[in-house]
Design a protein around this motif. Structure first.
Motif, mmCIF file in Angstrom:
data_model
loop_
_atom_site.group_PDB
_atom_site.id
_atom_site.type_symbol
_atom_site.label_atom_id
_atom_site.label_comp_id
_atom_site.label_asym_id
_atom_site.label_seq_id
_atom_site.Cartn_x
_atom_site.Cartn_y
_atom_site.Cartn_z
ATOM 1 N N ASN A 1 5.254 -3.732 1.942
ATOM 2 C CA ASN A 1 4.070 -4.469 2.135
ATOM 3 C C ASN A 1 4.446 -5.566 3.048
ATOM 4 O O ASN A 1 5.214 -6.136 2.964
ATOM 5 N N GLU B 1 -1.193 -6.060 3.721
ATOM 6 C CA GLU B 1 -1.231 -4.751 4.479
ATOM 7 C C GLU B 1 -0.165 -3.821 3.813
ATOM 8 O O GLU B 1 1.048 -4.205 3.689
ATOM 9 N N ALA C 1 -6.160 -3.756 6.280
ATOM 10 C CA ALA C 1 -5.613 -4.872 5.742
ATOM 11 C C ALA C 1 -6.650 -5.280 4.484
ATOM 12 O O ALA C 1 -7.769 -4.955 4.713
#
Length: 165
Positions: A66, A78, A85
């Motif tokens: 991530n 994200e 996002a």
């Protein structure tokens, strides 16, 4: 052989994480262990892009790979496994502490190296814990230091996914 099989099953059952009785949420930290956020955090230096290196598998935060961008008062997460996002509103809520405006668990900076390259973040309730770095391949000494801090605060690092020094 049967005894060994039963012993292994009992061991695995003892190691299983069960949900917290009050919240029903899986926790990754011994809540009897002391925990504290870092007293001095330079929020300007915390801003910018981070990559999750290791983390507890639940939630949106602690998944390795991530990426997060701290752009106070926003935290942009994200995930490689999901398009788009997720924007999370946060507010500084004390020394080394961010509260989530949506009312989710507060995020505490447990440790950050002097160069603001590696950070260990967790929640007092133990629902999240993770290590982030500015680089996808952090220096082993900083990663080791972050892991030691998380262990000190009672986090079960065997539950974390990621590099696993």
């Amino acid at each position: 052989m049967r005894f060994l099989t039963i012993a292994c099953l009992l061991f695995l059952a003892a190691c299983a994480r069960s949900p917290d009785s009050a919240t029903g949420q899986v926790v990754y930290r011994d809540q009897a262990a002391p925990i504290a956020s870092r007293a001095t955090v330079d929020w300007a230096r915390m801003q910018g892009d981070w990559i999750v290196i290791e983390g507890a598998p639940d939630g949106i935060f602690g998944l390795p790979g991530n990426t997060m961008t701290l752009d106070l008062p926003r935290l942009i997460v994200e995930r490689p496994d999901r398009p788009g996002a997720r924007l999370i509103e946060v507010a500084i809520d004390g020394p080394g502490r961010l509260s989530q405006v949506q009312g989710a668990a507060p995020l505490w900076i447990l440790w950050v190296d002097d160069g603001y390259r590696t950070v260990a973040i967790g929640t007092p309730d133990g629902s999240f814990g993770w290590i982030m770095d500015r680089d996808p391949a952090p220096a082993r000494d900083r990663l080791r230091a972050a892991r030691e801090v998380l262990a000190w605060y009672g986090y079960d690092l065997t539950a974390f996914r990621g590099s696993g020094l």
